[in-house]
Scaffold this motif. Structure first.
Motif, PDB file in Angstrom:
ATOM      1  N   ILE A   1      10.122  -6.577   4.519  1.00  0.00           N
ATOM      2  CA  ILE A   1      10.937  -5.411   4.153  1.00  0.00           C
ATOM      3  C   ILE A   1      11.999  -5.795   3.131  1.00  0.00           C
ATOM      4  N   ARG A   2      12.689  -6.892   3.369  1.00  0.00           N
ATOM      5  CA  ARG A   2      13.746  -7.312   2.430  1.00  0.00           C
ATOM      6  C   ARG A   2      13.179  -7.747   1.093  1.00  0.00           C
ATOM      7  N   ARG A   3      11.972  -8.291   1.093  1.00  0.00           N
ATOM      8  CA  ARG A   3      11.358  -8.714  -0.165  1.00  0.00           C
ATOM      9  C   ARG A   3      11.073  -7.515  -1.071  1.00  0.00           C
ATOM     10  N   THR A   4      10.722  -6.387  -0.475  1.00  0.00           N
ATOM     11  CA  THR A   4      10.371  -5.203  -1.268  1.00  0.00           C
ATOM     12  C   THR A   4      11.551  -4.267  -1.470  1.00  0.00           C
ATOM     13  N   PHE A   5      12.343  -4.048  -0.439  1.00  0.00           N
ATOM     14  CA  PHE A   5      13.400  -3.038  -0.492  1.00  0.00           C
ATOM     15  C   PHE A   5      14.798  -3.625  -0.680  1.00  0.00           C
ATOM     16  N   GLY A   6      14.891  -4.933  -0.872  1.00  0.00           N
ATOM     17  CA  GLY A   6      16.176  -5.562  -1.157  1.00  0.00           C
ATOM     18  C   GLY A   6      16.788  -6.231   0.055  1.00  0.00           C
ATOM     19  N   CYS A   7      17.642  -7.200  -0.202  1.00  0.00           N
ATOM     20  CA  CYS A   7      18.275  -7.969   0.875  1.00  0.00           C
ATOM     21  C   CYS A   7      19.198  -7.103   1.721  1.00  0.00           C
ATOM     22  N   ALA A   8      19.698  -6.014   1.144  1.00  0.00           N
ATOM     23  CA  ALA A   8      20.644  -5.151   1.868  1.00  0.00           C
ATOM     24  C   ALA A   8      19.955  -3.984   2.573  1.00  0.00           C
ATOM     25  N   ALA A   9      18.625  -4.015   2.700  1.00  0.00           N
ATOM     26  CA  ALA A   9      17.915  -2.914   3.371  1.00  0.00           C
ATOM     27  C   ALA A   9      18.406  -2.777   4.808  1.00  0.00           C
ATOM     28  N   ALA A  10      18.599  -1.543   5.260  1.00  0.00           N
ATOM     29  CA  ALA A  10      19.081  -1.279   6.618  1.00  0.00           C
ATOM     30  C   ALA A  10      17.926  -1.430   7.604  1.00  0.00           C
TER      31      ALA A  10
ATOM     32  N   ASN B   1       0.831  -1.204   0.000  1.00  0.00           N
ATOM     33  CA  ASN B   1       0.000   0.000   0.000  1.00  0.00           C
ATOM     34  C   ASN B   1       0.866   1.255   0.000  1.00  0.00           C
ATOM     35  N   LEU B   2       1.940   1.256   0.781  1.00  0.00           N
ATOM     36  CA  LEU B   2       2.829   2.421   0.832  1.00  0.00           C
ATOM     37  C   LEU B   2       3.514   2.637  -0.514  1.00  0.00           C
ATOM     38  N   VAL B   3       3.937   1.560  -1.162  1.00  0.00           N
ATOM     39  CA  VAL B   3       4.605   1.674  -2.464  1.00  0.00           C
ATOM     40  C   VAL B   3       3.627   2.183  -3.521  1.00  0.00           C
ATOM     41  N   GLU B   4       2.390   1.677  -3.493  1.00  0.00           N
ATOM     42  CA  GLU B   4       1.379   2.133  -4.453  1.00  0.00           C
ATOM     43  C   GLU B   4       1.099   3.620  -4.306  1.00  0.00           C
ATOM     44  N   ARG B   5       1.244   4.152  -3.119  1.00  0.00           N
ATOM     45  CA  ARG B   5       0.959   5.571  -2.856  1.00  0.00           C
ATOM     46  C   ARG B   5       2.172   6.464  -3.071  1.00  0.00           C
ATOM     47  N   GLY B   6       3.274   5.897  -3.573  1.00  0.00           N
ATOM     48  CA  GLY B   6       4.397   6.749  -3.969  1.00  0.00           C
ATOM     49  C   GLY B   6       5.684   6.550  -3.207  1.00  0.00           C
ATOM     50  N   LEU B   7       5.761   5.576  -2.290  1.00  0.00           N
ATOM     51  CA  LEU B   7       7.009   5.317  -1.568  1.00  0.00           C
ATOM     52  C   LEU B   7       7.969   4.580  -2.494  1.00  0.00           C
ATOM     53  N   ASP B   8       9.087   5.223  -2.850  1.00  0.00           N
ATOM     54  CA  ASP B   8      10.032   4.671  -3.824  1.00  0.00           C
ATOM     55  C   ASP B   8      10.904   3.602  -3.159  1.00  0.00           C
ATOM     56  N   PRO B   9      10.828   2.334  -3.619  1.00  0.00           N
ATOM     57  CA  PRO B   9      11.641   1.274  -3.006  1.00  0.00           C
ATOM     58  C   PRO B   9      13.137   1.434  -3.266  1.00  0.00           C
ATOM     59  N   ALA B  10      13.516   2.242  -4.262  1.00  0.00           N
ATOM     60  CA  ALA B  10      14.932   2.392  -4.599  1.00  0.00           C
ATOM     61  C   ALA B  10      15.661   3.371  -3.684  1.00  0.00           C
ATOM     62  N   VAL B  11      14.932   4.186  -2.947  1.00  0.00           N
ATOM     63  CA  VAL B  11      15.547   5.173  -2.055  1.00  0.00           C
ATOM     64  C   VAL B  11      16.003   4.475  -0.770  1.00  0.00           C
ATOM     65  N   PRO B  12      17.273   4.635  -0.361  1.00  0.00           N
ATOM     66  CA  PRO B  12      17.738   3.984   0.878  1.00  0.00           C
ATOM     67  C   PRO B  12      17.095   4.605   2.110  1.00  0.00           C
ATOM     68  N   ARG B  13      16.602   3.753   2.993  1.00  0.00           N
ATOM     69  CA  ARG B  13      15.968   4.200   4.231  1.00  0.00           C
ATOM     70  C   ARG B  13      16.343   3.266   5.364  1.00  0.00           C
ATOM     71  N   LEU B  14      16.143   3.737   6.573  1.00  0.00           N
ATOM     72  CA  LEU B  14      16.356   2.919   7.764  1.00  0.00           C
ATOM     73  C   LEU B  14      14.997   2.450   8.261  1.00  0.00           C
ATOM     74  N   PHE B  15      14.845   1.139   8.422  1.00  0.00           N
ATOM     75  CA  PHE B  15      13.604   0.557   8.926  1.00  0.00           C
ATOM     76  C   PHE B  15      13.829   0.108  10.373  1.00  0.00           C
ATOM     77  N   ILE B  16      12.932   0.514  11.268  1.00  0.00           N
ATOM     78  CA  ILE B  16      13.042   0.173  12.676  1.00  0.00           C
ATOM     79  C   ILE B  16      11.846  -0.693  13.054  1.00  0.00           C
ATOM     80  N   ILE B  17      12.133  -1.883  13.590  1.00  0.00           N
ATOM     81  CA  ILE B  17      11.074  -2.849  13.914  1.00  0.00           C
ATOM     82  C   ILE B  17      11.297  -3.384  15.323  1.00  0.00           C
ATOM     83  N   ASP B  18      10.314  -4.126  15.814  1.00  0.00           N
ATOM     84  CA  ASP B  18      10.418  -4.656  17.178  1.00  0.00           C
ATOM     85  C   ASP B  18      11.117  -5.999  17.240  1.00  0.00           C
TER      86      ASP B  18
END
Length: 425
Positions: free
Chosen positions: A251-260, A225-242
């Motif tokens: 997250i890795r499936r969409t933003f790559g195996c090397a996602a931070a 849903n976030l990607v459909e609304r314009g979140l670019d998967p190619a832009v590097p970002r930091l993901f914080i999870i529990d």
């Protein structure tokens, strides 16, 4: 309330002149009468614009008067009957009055109901909350202040706002950080939410999705849903999870195996403490705190591995838990971020605070009838929480995070190219 000569001399002209006569008897009735008379004057002005002055035959008129009718409009204290003029166009069709249409579209009563429910006023007390304590304006049948009417107002307005929010464009947000977490509503119902932090340190509620469990499919639906609304998967970002494996997988499936990805250090420490006797809490907590504070990721990892080794003999299960996901626990350290920024980004405090607001807003709900109801309430609570958002404490250091993420992405891209070339050779 006593009148005075000053009041008499300062009595305003129409349209509130009649309402002023009520002020000595009831301030509540004065406010209501003044509002109705002012709206009536605005509608008469709209009718004159369309038809011209009464009894005139102006060439540029668009219609003619067609009597009067009554309609109901929702003020904050309930719906009241208002008499309005009717205007019939030259083609025989009704012409809308701009002031009346705007007053009806405003839905003051609905907005009032939603605001009161977000601050935990129950629907049973809605009638009392919207009226003056000693007011004597009667709440007639159909005035829209009953508990069922308040509920209908909230359902309609919260559903409309949620739909608008869940369809909003994200492409213009320069997001550097995304926090994802779930909140359990009832058995077999969990909501997964996302909060973003942009390059200026401002926080934004991004999205919400429902599911039976916090599994990879539920999280993937939120990310899609976030990607459909314009979140670019190619832009590097930091993901914080529990720490949930489903979150990392999606997250890795969409933003790559090397996602931070940074696992929440607070959750990690809490989970470890809950499995250890109290006699070990102080020493284990001290080692973890030392590891979190180190600027060198290798030294921090060595400290954690030594701790796991010491616990291996007597607490082998806890030892394995300490080492599980150790790379993701130290992501902010490996990125070389300043200490103040690391403290802000090493945990899920931002989204946990939002979830606290959700629990506070929803505490009057006794039974969740459906997932759609839970979604409406949670979305409304998240937008309520957004009103109190402050900038990230270390927002001035976010440029360091952007540079570190870009370097991390370039490094992993080069390693990927080298690996593919080696495979081809």
């Amino acid at each position: 309330m006593k009148t005075s000569s000053m009041m008499t001399s300062a009595m305003p002209r129409a349209p509130v002149g009649k309402a002023w006569e009520e002020v000595s008897a009831s301030f509540d009735r004065f406010c209501l009468a003044a509002g109705i008379e002012t709206l009536g004057a605005m509608m008469e002005a709209d009718a004159e614009v369309a038809c011209g002055p009464r009894h005139s035959r102006s060439q540029d008129r668009r219609g003619h008067r067609w009597g009067r009718t009554q309609g109901k409009i929702g003020f904050h204290a309930g719906k009241v009957a208002v008499e309005r003029p009717r205007v019939r166009g030259l083609n025989g069709k009704e012409l809308p009055l701009e002031s009346w249409e705007q007053a009806v579209d405003e839905d003051w009563l609905g907005a009032w109901a939603m605001n009161l429910m977000l601050i935990n006023v129950s629907t049973r007390k809605f009638r009392r909350a919207v009226r003056l304590p000693e007011g004597d304006v009667p709440a007639s049948a159909g005035s829209g202040v009953s508990k069922s009417a308040a509920s209908r107002h909230f359902v309609a307005l919260s559903a409309a706002r949620m739909q608008e929010w869940m369809a909003s464009d994200l492409s213009k947000l320069d997001l550097l950080v995304i926090q994802i977490d779930g909140i359990h509503m009832v058995e077999d119902l969990i909501l997964v939410a996302a909060i973003g932090v942009d390059a200026q340190g401002d926080k934004h509620p991004l999205g919400l999705i429902e599911g039976a469990t916090e599994n990879a499919a539920t999280v993937q639906a939120l990310i899609d849903n976030l990607v459909e609304r314009g979140l670019d998967p190619a832009v590097p970002r930091l993901f914080i999870i529990d720490g949930a494996k489903a979150l990392s997988k999606a997250i890795r499936r969409t933003f790559g195996c090397a996602a931070a990805i940074q696992r929440c250090q607070v959750h990690k420490a809490r989970n470890i403490m809950e499995r250890l006797p109290k006699s070990l809490h102080a020493s284990v907590r001290r080692v973890l705190r030392q590891a979190w504070e180190l600027d060198d990721a290798d030294k921090a990892e060595k400290l954690i591995r030594n701790l796991a080794q010491r616990l291996e003999r007597d607490w082998s299960g806890v030892s394995g838990s300490i080492l599980e996901g150790i790379d993701e626990i130290l992501t902010v350290t490996r990125l070389g971020l300043p200490k103040e920024l690391r403290r802000s980004l090493a945990c899920t405090n931002i989204i946990e605070n939002v979830m606290g607001t959700v629990r506070r807003v929803c505490r009057n709900v006794k039974r969740w009838r459906s997932a759609a109801m839970a979604m409406r309430w949670t979305a409304a609570a998240m937008q309520e929480a957004a009103k109190g958002f402050r900038r990230l404490k270390a927002h001035k250091q976010l440029a360091t995070l952007r540079a570190a993420l870009e370097a991390h992405q370039n490094k992993n891209s080069r390693h990927g190219v080298i690996a593919r070339q080696a495979d081809a050779a």
